[in-house]
Motif scaffolding. Structure first.
Motif, short mmCIF file in Angstrom:
data_model
loop_
_atom_site.label_atom_id
_atom_site.label_comp_id
_atom_site.label_asym_id
_atom_site.label_seq_id
_atom_site.Cartn_x
_atom_site.Cartn_y
_atom_site.Cartn_z
N LEU A 304 35.87 32.52 39.17
CA LEU A 304 36.58 33.44 38.62
C LEU A 304 37.24 33.22 37.23
N SER A 307 34.52 34.46 35.18
CA SER A 307 34.54 35.92 35.24
C SER A 307 35.61 36.29 34.14
N LYS A 338 42.59 40.60 38.19
CA LYS A 338 42.60 39.09 38.23
C LYS A 338 43.62 37.85 38.88
N LEU A 341 42.90 38.21 42.29
CA LEU A 341 41.78 37.34 42.96
C LEU A 341 42.11 35.77 42.73
N MET A 377 41.03 40.74 48.39
CA MET A 377 40.31 40.44 47.50
C MET A 377 38.98 41.34 47.51
N ALA A 380 39.88 43.71 44.91
CA ALA A 380 39.90 43.13 43.43
C ALA A 380 38.48 42.91 43.01
N LEU A 381 37.54 42.64 43.83
CA LEU A 381 36.16 42.35 43.57
C LEU A 381 35.47 43.60 43.38
N LEU A 384 36.60 44.36 39.80
CA LEU A 384 35.96 43.58 38.89
C LEU A 384 34.49 43.70 38.73
N ALA A 436 30.05 39.03 41.90
CA ALA A 436 31.16 39.27 42.86
C ALA A 436 30.75 39.64 43.96
N TRP A 440 31.79 37.26 47.31
CA TRP A 440 32.44 37.94 48.80
C TRP A 440 31.91 37.36 50.09
N SER A 472 45.18 47.46 41.21
CA SER A 472 43.85 47.14 41.09
C SER A 472 42.97 48.58 41.62
#
Length: 663
Positions: A304, A307, A338, A341, A377, A380-381, A384, A436, A440, A472
């Motif tokens: 992260l 990232s 972020k 995350l 998450m 969020a991913l 991202l 990402a 996961w 998000s």
């Protein structure tokens, strides 16, 4: 209350909460959490009210002279335009979520009172930067954030990793702050003011005499604060601090300050085409390099961290092509997903007993154990990775669209900057989706070691995740409204970059999934080693303990990490170097640290062996003379009379000889 009064209260309330927390937190434990949460929440509500009143229209300006300083006055000035209003809301949202989350995450931490106060001070400093209309006042908030990051990253100061990380963060950012300060003075000398509105007016009239020099000096500070190449190496190591601190630094404070500063003073940088091209190169190297490094990390928080560096590269890339609307749009979008995350990673830490040193390849069974973290998450991913319709898609495409606009010669920025940002942004889109997807898969579908079950997570932690999941997912829908708050330029995704960016992201995700399936099939034939269960506890305590012992909190894993890591297969021989951050720290040590240490040893030798020798000699000669005279002082009268008689005889003989010679 007037809008000006409300804007003054926004940074003031967290500051007062920080002071009260430091003074009374340990004496009255019951006040710690209210003093941490309530001032920040109130500041958020006031920031929202300021944004509603400002409405994306005419900027709110107010100023009073702080002190007479001669030809260039320093003023307590406010400048709240659409950019400032929305960024302040982001800071308030993330800081409030972090404070609420921390009440559960660090509930057993004995240093929680000072931690909470420092988070409030950190928040106040960022809000000061956002609302300030004078660059000297902005610099105060800029430097306070540096001090706060030093203390918060070093929260677990008993561990050498935390101490080293806090020192590194402080020194690297200060390395950029020195030319940054010189650049501020040069800018004020050219324009005759530190006031933002005055500077922008002078720039519009062609009032800068040294635009390239000023822009390059200021960019050094921006590179340090916003962790851009080559001053980015402090940010991955800053993961030694508590996870909520990472969320605050990466999402809404510290690293966002540099991007926001350039966005606010973009006309200054736009006066120099060379500075924009350099900014584009810096952004391109940052985007691509950090994405490759993220694909090689086995620690979830370091993934992260890299990232964040890459996403900040997107923002600086948008600024390099002259579109601050796209840059701040991505800043707002990135701040939401972020923060989510990192806070979701904190829930994993709390649930699984992992920590900032734990390997994702050793995680197992977390999907069912932490469903809140799993689903949020995942959202969020996807944001991202810039998969539509999540917020990251719209904000990333705004950046790529701006780069395409510049590359085709339809912007003020050089076409070279547009092409550099566009190509690097598309490559980063591919790599971002890849790492990402890898995160996961390894975190929630890995075949690592089953960690002890520490029970249900505190509501204060899980509720915050769902709050952040909303922007998000849905913030991208504001793409039609935001231009009214910014410069009026369109933020709507263009067809070409949308197809290319999304297509590359899907390719990156699918290739990573295929590599994971292949490595999983191979790893199924490799037995995992025996694992000793680690002690439980809350996330902060486990994190600190594991950092202190420099081991994954799962226990002592006898075998090598799970080979089912698609990153190793995808990167091949590059993986080893990427996992070490391309060994930039070693390069900097060889180029700068060792020569400075050698020079320091030489100076020490000259000081001790040369300068001190003369000093010691100047004292030794009188001491020897005094010792000789002291020996003559016997206290015997007969000796003194004998010496007097002898001296008289010598003088008489000498007189006779002189007289004889004269005759």
């Amino acid at each position: 209350m007037t809008t000006t009064t409300l804007a003054v209260l926004v940074p003031l309330l967290p500051f007062l909460g920080a002071v009260a927390g430091l003074l009374f937190g340990r004496r009255v434990p019951g006040l710690v959490r209210p003093l941490a949460v309530l001032p920040t929440l109130t500041a958020l509500l006031l920031a929202v009210l300021v944004a509603v009143r400002q409405g994306g229209g005419r900027a709110v300006d107010a100023a009073t002279e702080l002190t007479p300083t001669g030809s260039v006055p320093v003023e307590l000035a406010l400048h709240v335009d659409g950019f400032a209003a929305l960024v302040a809301v982001l800071v308030g949202v993330v800081a409030s979520c972090v404070q609420i989350y921390s009440t559960g995450y660090l509930r057993e931490d004995p240093r929680y009172p000072s931690y909470a106060a420092l988070v409030s001070l950190f928040t106040s400093a960022m809000l000061l930067v956002v609302y300030s209309g004078d660059l000297m006042v902005l610099l105060v908030g800029w430097e306070i954030m540096g001090i706060c990051s030093y203390f918060l990253v070093g929260h677990y100061w008993e561990t050498p990793e935390a101490r080293a990380a806090s020192l590194k963060a402080f020194l690297v950012t200060k390395l950029g702050d020195v030319p940054f300060l010189i650049g501020l003075f040069a800018l004020a000398a050219d324009t005759g003011s530190f006031r933002v509105t005055t500077i922008l007016a002078k720039v519009a009239d062609g009032g800068l005499d040294h635009p390239t020099l000023i822009a390059l000096l200021l960019l050094a500070g921006v590179a340090g604060k916003s962790a851009q190449f080559p001053l980015h190496t402090w940010l991955p190591d800053a993961m030694a601090g508590p996870t909520p601190v990472s969320a605050l630094i990466h999402a809404a404070t510290m690293v966002a300050a540099g991007v926001y500063f350039v966005a606010r003073l973009l006309p200054v940088f736009a006066t120099s085409g060379a500075a924009l091209v350099l900014l584009a190169v810096m952004a391109a190297v940052t985007m691509a390099g950090s994405a490759v490094a993220a694909l090689a990390q086995d620690d979830i928080k370091r993934v992260l961290a890299y990232s964040t560096i890459g996403q900040l590269g997107y923002m600086t890339g948008a600024l390099a092509v002259g579109d601050r609307g796209a840059a701040v749009f991505h800043l707002l979008s990135h701040g939401a997903f972020k923060a989510l995350l990192f806070l979701a990673a904190g829930v994993i830490i709390h649930a699984a007993g992992t920590n900032s040193l734990a390997a994702m390849s050793r995680m197992k069974g977390l999907r069912d154990r932490v469903p809140d973290a799993y689903w949020t998450m995942t959202v969020a991913l996807l944001a991202l990775a810039a998969i539509p319709p999540f917020s990251g898609f719209f904000s990333k495409e705004a950046v790529l669209g701006a780069a395409e606009h510049a590359a085709t010669g339809h912007a003020v920025a050089p076409t070279a900057a547009g092409w550099i940002v566009l190509v690097a942004g598309l490559l980063a889109a591919l790599l971002t989706a890849a790492y990402a997807t890898r995160l996961w898969l390894l975190a929630f579908h890995g075949r690592g070691t089953e960690a002890p079950d520490h029970g249900r997570q505190p509501v204060a932690m899980t509720a915050v995740l769902w709050v952040l999941a909303i922007p998000s997912l849905a913030f991208g829908l504001s793409v039609g409204v935001l231009p009214d708050w910014f410069d009026g330029g369109s933020l709507t995704p263009t067809l070409t970059t949308s197809v290319l960016g999304t297509g590359l992201a899907l390719i990156g995700a699918l290739v990573t999934y295929g590599a994971w399936r292949h490595t999983t099939a191979l790893a199924a034939r490799v037995p995992m080693g025996a694992v000793a269960a680690s002690p439980g506890g809350d996330g902060g305590a486990v994190e600190a303990e594991a950092i202190a012992t420099h081991r994954p909190a799962y226990g002592d894993v006898a075998s090598a990490p799970d080979p089912a890591d698609p990153g190793r297969l995808l990167l091949g021989p590059v993986h080893r170097h990427a996992a070490a951050g391309f060994r930039l720290d070693a390069v900097y040590t060889a180029l700068f640290v060792r020569p400075v240490q050698a020079a320091a040893r030489l100076v020490r030798f000259l000081d001790r062996e040369v300068v001190d020798t003369y000093v010691r000699g100047a004292g030794t000669a009188p001491r020897w003379l005094g010792a000789a005279v002291r020996r003559a002082q016997t206290g015997n009268v007969q000796t003194y009379l004998s010496a007097l008689l002898a001296g008289t005889v010598v003088l008489a003989v000498a007189a006779v000889l002189v007289a004889t010679a004269g005759a």
